[in-house]
Structures are given as structure tokens and as C-alpha cells.
Scaffold this active site. Sequence first.
Site, mmCIF file in Angstrom:
data_model
loop_
_atom_site.group_PDB
_atom_site.id
_atom_site.type_symbol
_atom_site.label_atom_id
_atom_site.label_comp_id
_atom_site.label_asym_id
_atom_site.label_seq_id
_atom_site.Cartn_x
_atom_site.Cartn_y
_atom_site.Cartn_z
ATOM 1 N N CYS A 1 -10.406 -22.225 19.269
ATOM 2 C CA CYS A 1 -11.299 -22.391 19.827
ATOM 3 C C CYS A 1 -11.591 -24.047 20.622
ATOM 4 O O CYS A 1 -12.059 -23.915 21.179
ATOM 5 C CB CYS A 1 -12.794 -22.112 19.570
ATOM 6 S SG CYS A 1 -12.788 -20.197 18.907
ATOM 7 N N CYS A 41 -12.115 -23.495 15.766
ATOM 8 C CA CYS A 41 -10.808 -23.857 15.228
ATOM 9 C C CYS A 41 -9.400 -23.705 16.218
ATOM 10 O O CYS A 41 -10.480 -24.059 17.243
ATOM 11 C CB CYS A 41 -10.524 -21.958 14.858
ATOM 12 S SG CYS A 41 -10.699 -20.903 15.746
ATOM 13 N N ASP A 101 1.032 -1.234 0.087
ATOM 14 C CA ASP A 101 -0.284 -0.206 -0.052
ATOM 15 C C ASP A 101 0.667 1.285 -0.170
ATOM 16 O O ASP A 101 1.989 1.315 0.479
ATOM 17 C CB ASP A 101 -0.709 0.023 1.402
ATOM 18 C CG ASP A 101 -1.753 1.013 1.440
ATOM 19 O OD1 ASP A 101 -2.170 1.694 -0.007
ATOM 20 O OD2 ASP A 101 -2.654 0.930 2.651
ATOM 21 N N ASP A 110 -3.360 7.378 -4.379
ATOM 22 C CA ASP A 110 -4.215 7.759 -5.003
ATOM 23 C C ASP A 110 -4.717 9.160 -3.506
ATOM 24 O O ASP A 110 -4.307 8.687 -2.393
ATOM 25 C CB ASP A 110 -5.763 6.485 -4.714
ATOM 26 C CG ASP A 110 -5.543 5.785 -3.915
ATOM 27 O OD1 ASP A 110 -4.743 5.662 -3.901
ATOM 28 O OD2 ASP A 110 -6.995 5.827 -3.311
ATOM 29 N N CYS A 124 -17.553 -22.093 17.819
ATOM 30 C CA CYS A 124 -16.268 -22.030 16.632
ATOM 31 C C CYS A 124 -15.704 -23.132 16.891
ATOM 32 O O CYS A 124 -15.490 -23.622 18.191
ATOM 33 C CB CYS A 124 -15.447 -20.693 16.523
ATOM 34 S SG CYS A 124 -14.180 -21.081 15.101
HETATM 35 ZN ZN ZN Z 1 -12.539 -20.441 16.981
#
Ligand code: ZN
Length: 648
Positions: free
Chosen positions: A279, A276, A89, A124, A274
Site C-alpha cells: 500500500c 504495508c 491437512d 475427521d 494501510c
Molecule cells: Zn496494505
Amino acid sequence: MKFEIKERDAAGRICKLTTKHGTITTPNLMPVINPNKMLISPKDMKRLFGTEIVITNSYIIKKDENLRNKALKNGVHKLIDFDGLVMTDSGTFQSYVYKKEDIDPIDIVEFQRDIGSDIGTILDVFGLPDQNKKEAEEGVNETIKRAKTSIKIKKDMNLACTVQGSIYQELRKKCAKQLSEIDSDFFPIGGVVPLMENQRYIDLIKIIISSKKGLDPSKPVHLFGAGHPLIFPLAVALGCDFFDSSAYAKYANDDRMIFPWGTEKLNDLIELPCSCPVCIKYNASELRKLEKKQRILEIAKHNLYVSFSEIKKIRNAISQGNLWELVERKASFNPYLIEAMNVLKLNDNKIWLEKYEPISKPKALFYTGKNTIHRPIIYRLHNRLLSRYNSRYKDTVVFHEKNKPYSRCFSKEIKKILSKNNEINIIVDSSLGPIPIELDEMYPIGQSVFPCLLDRETEEEITEFYDVFTKNKNLISWIGYKTLKEIKLTKKSKKEKDLDLIKICAISDMQFGKNASKGLFNGKIKIVKSKNTEKIRNIYCDGEHILSMRASDGLFTLKIEGGRRLHKFFKSPNLRVVIKEDAIPFIKDGKSVFAKFVKDCDKNLRPYDECLIVDKKDNLLAVGRCILNYDEMLSFNFGVAVKTREHI
Ligand SMILES: [Zn+2]
């Protein structure tokens, strides 16, 4: 940069993007890397989440002497220790947030080039949502000016030229068009962060669509600064290919967790909904009790797991052809997003979306609620029923919808009706609107699933269309065999009315264009059916195999003999893809048509339409299936435009 479409749905696409650091798949997510404090290293991101591309800030690198020297010496990839794609960026956002004015638009592009960025970004002018039009226009003009000078010095770096224009749709389109005319490689849609932060999704959607309408469709599009997965499916359906996420770290800092439906504060959760690895490892109270630094890291990981998994869901949806379903379901999570869905119902936007909508999809069309009836494929169906379908008679029997396919469900009734009067239309009043009985197995009619009770908006939409479609008809509503009494007895024609013939005529008109059946079936017709399913399989005309019907979607694939007939019947440019001279030998060899060899094509061809491949003198060379639409065929330099099926 090489960019080609592999699969598609809605105006979204799965593409392959290749730079010198490898090939990646889009849609994709680039985590934002702060070179000063890496919460998770790009290398770990690759290992944990399969990260293929990251974005880092060249302004921050350039400002810091140590980082600057390292980057100039070893390149940005070494600096952040990542061998995948690195986008940089320019500091546009920093100059907006911190009012920094110490960035030179040329210097910063040269610097990105010199540190070996795969995709560098112009400086920009960040357009704000509350700007007046004049201010926004000045910003757009300055952005275009800078893009033009930056292009000259980019050398072999790919240059991202950001579309600005505040919330003004004409300005966005104008900016997009002008940036597409210079040799930009990549298009971020900028200035959307303030809109995301205030959940101004109506403006966001309008901006994406108006930008896309002006952009070269063969280049990747990046929704710059939109890092929440809630918005991903809709943005992809409108043609965005990339997202960046600084949200994963920013939210983690405030103990906020990203979920597919929105953001939750860790303190508000008694469970972690969750699965994942984070978690699984911790429960909510254990995560809360972690020491701050560790907790931020774990939440950041969770945020990235969720964000990447949402990208995977989207790719699956594109591949299965149910991206609109994902979009509609996702919209129901957030009232602002529900409201934004109305933008898609504007006629101009329906027209634009229909151009990119595939003719058919691998999965059935599932109703999710009031937005479903506005899908481009239903919009197309209604348009074609009015413009292509040949509604022959005045008397029309109307069945109320029952089981599919309708022609089998009502077969006894139909026989009775036709034996009394064979100059009569039979339609079904269905959830998709009025459907002629002979089209009952065609996509999406035979492959759609709606509940018995519809919402009011859908009812209103289909009633409105019903009235248009049945205007000037003498309607006879079927309420059982007693309705037969209302049907006039006609002089029986010598031949029994052949429902199969009516069917193939109606489908070919809908699929190839008004009256296509006249060109296709102008001889002795033989219809071959499957012994098991009794479905139509192959059609011969005067002994030549002209069409096959796909069992999956009830649409035709075109054989070369069918192609010859359509070629003779329809004048150029109808159904044509005109190829360049040098590609002719390849087509004659049965190879597919690559986009760069397309010279011209019929504006009405849609993705997955059957088409005629011709040379510039309109000699028929082959028949095939379009992968791209008109605008794409004429702008893409890579990838297949038409899959050749049969050649002469
Ligand atoms: Zn998670």
C-alpha cells in the site's frame, strides 16, 4: 512436540512450540499453501512476513502422481521448499465441499507421516451447523474412532485430532474430552468455516468455549479455517493458539482486501488505508490498474501483511495484560461480534474464564464500553468481596467516587469520621461497584480507568452488586461535613484506629483467602513505608519479614516467613503446590517448579497467585508465584509451573 506457556492474559497465552523443525511462538498464523499453484512461495512468506509455519493439503499431494512421488522421496518440506514447520491437512474439508469419498482415514495419516509432516491431521468427519444432534453425534463418534486408530500408526509424527460436534456444546465438550484422553498432540477445532462465512459468531464463540472446556490445556489449539483477523483477538482470549489463512489468496482473487476491521472491495476504496509495503508502493487506482495476475499477488501480500501484523498486536496485548481491551475494541467493528460478546457474560463462561485470568497485569484496566464490567477480573473482585472480605460493622459511610487513591483523596474526611466512630465501614461507590476504602490501591481497583459517565449496562451491573454487598448495612451517604451529624458517637477506643493495619488485613484476606490476616498478623506488626511515596513496602511480624507490597499492583509478595504462617494457618490443600519427590533437591536449591514435577495443587490457585510449595507430607519447602492454574499444572509436561521466590 514441546509446548510451554511463556506469557499469558485472559485465557490466551504466548507459548513456545518445538518440533524437529524448530521452535516457534504462538499465537501464530499458518498460510495455506496449495502445492499445485503457489501464489507466494513459503520461502518468500518467511522472508516477507516472518512466516514460521504453513499448512498444506496432503490429500491434494497424494492425488497428484508427480507431487506424491516427490513428497514421498524428498519429504513435504522439500516439496514446498520450506524449512520451517509444516502442518498437513487430511482432506476433511475437501470431502465436505466436493463430497469426495475416496479418502481412506488410515492411508491418509500414514501418507502424512511418510512425507515427514510436522503435524498431520486425522480424517475427521466434518460436522455441519444445520445437522441434527443425532447426525452430529454419529460424526463425533466416527471422528473419535478414527483418532484412536490413527494414534496407533502416527509414530513420531505429531497428530492433530479435530474436535467436531456441529453447534452442540455438549457434543463439542464430549468430543474434546475423549480426544484429550488418547495421546493427541494438537487440537484443531473443526467445522467452523460455514459459521465464519455466515458471521455466526455467537455459535462460533460457544463452540470454542465448549471445546476448550473439554480439552487438555497443555496442547495447542487451532481454530481450523478461521482466517480473518477480525476474529483473532477473541479466539486467542478464549485459548486458541493457531489460525490458518486461505483467505489471503481467496479474497485476493476477488479483489478483496483484509483490514483489521473487516474486508473491503478494492473497487470501493479511493485510498488504501494501510502502510504495508504494497500500500506504500501503489495507491488505490494504481493497484486497480495492475494486470490481473499481478494485482492478485499484490493484494494477497497485503492480506498477509495485515494478518501477521494483527497476530503481533495480540502478542503485545497478552504481554501487556490488555488483551480484553483489544477484544472489546475489535468487537465494536462488527455487529455480529458485538452480539457474540454476550456469550462471555453467561455465568458458566465467567466461571471458566476466571480460572485462567491472571491475578494482576502490567497495565491498568481501561474501560472500552459495556463489556468491560463483565471482565473476569471484575467478576473475581466481586466474588472475593462477598466471600473473602471481612465487612466488620453495620454502619457504613458511602463516598461517591472521586480521585484515586480514594484513601488519600478522602483522608481528611476519613480522619473526622473515625475520630467520632471507629466501628464503621467506609466504602466508595465506584465504577467497579462498592469498594472498601482500605482496598483502594489493590489491582484492579487502583489501576482502573473509567469515564465519569458510564453506560447503562455497567450502571445496572454495579448497582446490582452494590445492593448485594451492602445488604443489611446501615448506609450513610457522605454529602459533605454535615454528614458527620448522622454518624453515631462511639466511646473512643484506647487506641487510634490504624488504617494501615486494616489495609494489610483486607488485602491479604482478598489475596490469600478468608481470614488469612489472622494467620499472618498474629504478633507485633511493623509496617515499613516508602519515604518518597508513603506507600506500604514491607511488613514484619515479631521482627520477621513476612510480606512485601508491590508498588505496581498493591498486592503482596510472600516471604518465606509469611509462607510459614499461612502454611500453619490454612490446612492443605489451601495455597499448596505439591511437588514430586525427585524435584525436592532442586527446590531446596532455589530452582523453579517445572510443571511435570507437580503432583497436586490447590484448585483455587490462579495464574500469578502466591503459593506454598510443599512435599507430599505437606512439609513447606518454598514460596513462589504460580505461572499456571490448577488444570494446567496437572496437565503440562513442559515449562515452569511456579517461579520459586524463597526456599527454606
Ligand atoms: Zn496494505
